[in-house]
Motif scaffolding. Structure first.
Motif, PDB file in Angstrom:
ATOM      1  N   ARG A  42      47.297   9.049  60.066  1.00 41.72           N
ATOM      2  CA  ARG A  42      47.068   9.909  61.244  1.00 41.72           C
ATOM      3  C   ARG A  42      47.379  11.368  60.924  1.00 41.72           C
ATOM      4  N   GLU A  47      41.750  13.067  64.954  1.00 43.50           N
ATOM      5  CA  GLU A  47      41.560  12.127  66.057  1.00 43.50           C
ATOM      6  C   GLU A  47      41.046  12.908  67.252  1.00 43.50           C
ATOM      7  N   SER A 112      43.797   1.893  65.649  1.00 52.55           N
ATOM      8  CA  SER A 112      44.455   1.730  64.346  1.00 52.55           C
ATOM      9  C   SER A 112      43.457   1.531  63.213  1.00 52.55           C
ATOM     10  N   THR A 115      41.587   4.657  62.531  1.00 54.96           N
ATOM     11  CA  THR A 115      42.406   5.619  61.790  1.00 54.96           C
ATOM     12  C   THR A 115      42.334   5.327  60.294  1.00 54.96           C
ATOM     13  N   CYS A 119      40.513   7.670  57.411  1.00 53.84           N
ATOM     14  CA  CYS A 119      41.311   8.054  56.244  1.00 53.84           C
ATOM     15  C   CYS A 119      40.554   7.700  54.962  1.00 53.84           C
ATOM     16  N   SER A 131      38.338   9.877  64.353  1.00 54.39           N
ATOM     17  CA  SER A 131      38.760   8.602  64.933  1.00 54.39           C
ATOM     18  C   SER A 131      38.933   8.767  66.441  1.00 54.39           C
ATOM     19  N   SER A 133      40.768   8.173  69.544  1.00 56.59           N
ATOM     20  CA  SER A 133      42.111   7.813  69.999  1.00 56.59           C
ATOM     21  C   SER A 133      42.013   6.886  71.218  1.00 56.59           C
TER      22      SER A 133
END
Length: 147
Positions: A42, A47, A112, A115, A119, A131, A133
């Motif tokens: 993160r 995000e 999750s 994320t 990445c 991403s 949220s």
């Protein structure tokens, strides 16, 4: 006898240094939980909030990428979303999105997996990936379009 003792001490000191050279780096590695790994990712990605995602969705310029399982995807998704399970992302993404500057909003159930996906995609050279949220759960809870 004194000479032998000095030699023995020197050999033992060298042996200890060699052992420490192998032991210390192994102990220096940080062991991470999944939660730690996600938190670290993160820090490295962008995000977006649901409100911004809706603007991106309405613009038609962004592709929404659903990285949930097949079963989750079949229950519903963001309209016209591309589906690519998290576990296959690294193997399939370049075929589906050869342009590393493609505008992609990645989402999963709660944020999750997306994320982790963003990445990974960033490390693979993608420059416009974000991403969502709160993920699918928040998208649905706030009454945005579903298919």
């Amino acid at each position: 006898m004194k000479r032998k003792n000095g030699f023995t001490k020197m050999v033992m000191a060298i042996a200890m240094i060699v052992c420490l050279a192998f032991i210390l780096p192994a102990q220096a590695k940080k062991v991470m939980s999944a939660k730690d790994f996600i938190a670290e990712c993160r820090q490295q990605i962008k995000e977006i909030k649901i409100e911004n995602a809706r603007i991106m969705f309405d613009s038609g310029e962004w592709t929404f990428l659903d990285c949930r399982t097949d079963k989750e995807f079949k229950r519903g998704s963001v309209p016209n979303a591309t589906h690519m399970q998290r576990g296959m992302l690294e193997f399939k993404i370049e075929k589906k999105f050869p342009d590393k500057s493609a505008k992609i909003v990645v989402f999963c159930k709660s944020g999750s997996r997306s994320t982790l996906s963003v990445c990974t995609l960033t490390k693979m050279g993608y420059t416009n990936v974000v991403s969502l949220s709160g993920g699918w759960k928040k998208w649905v809870a706030e009454g945005h379009p579903v298919s």
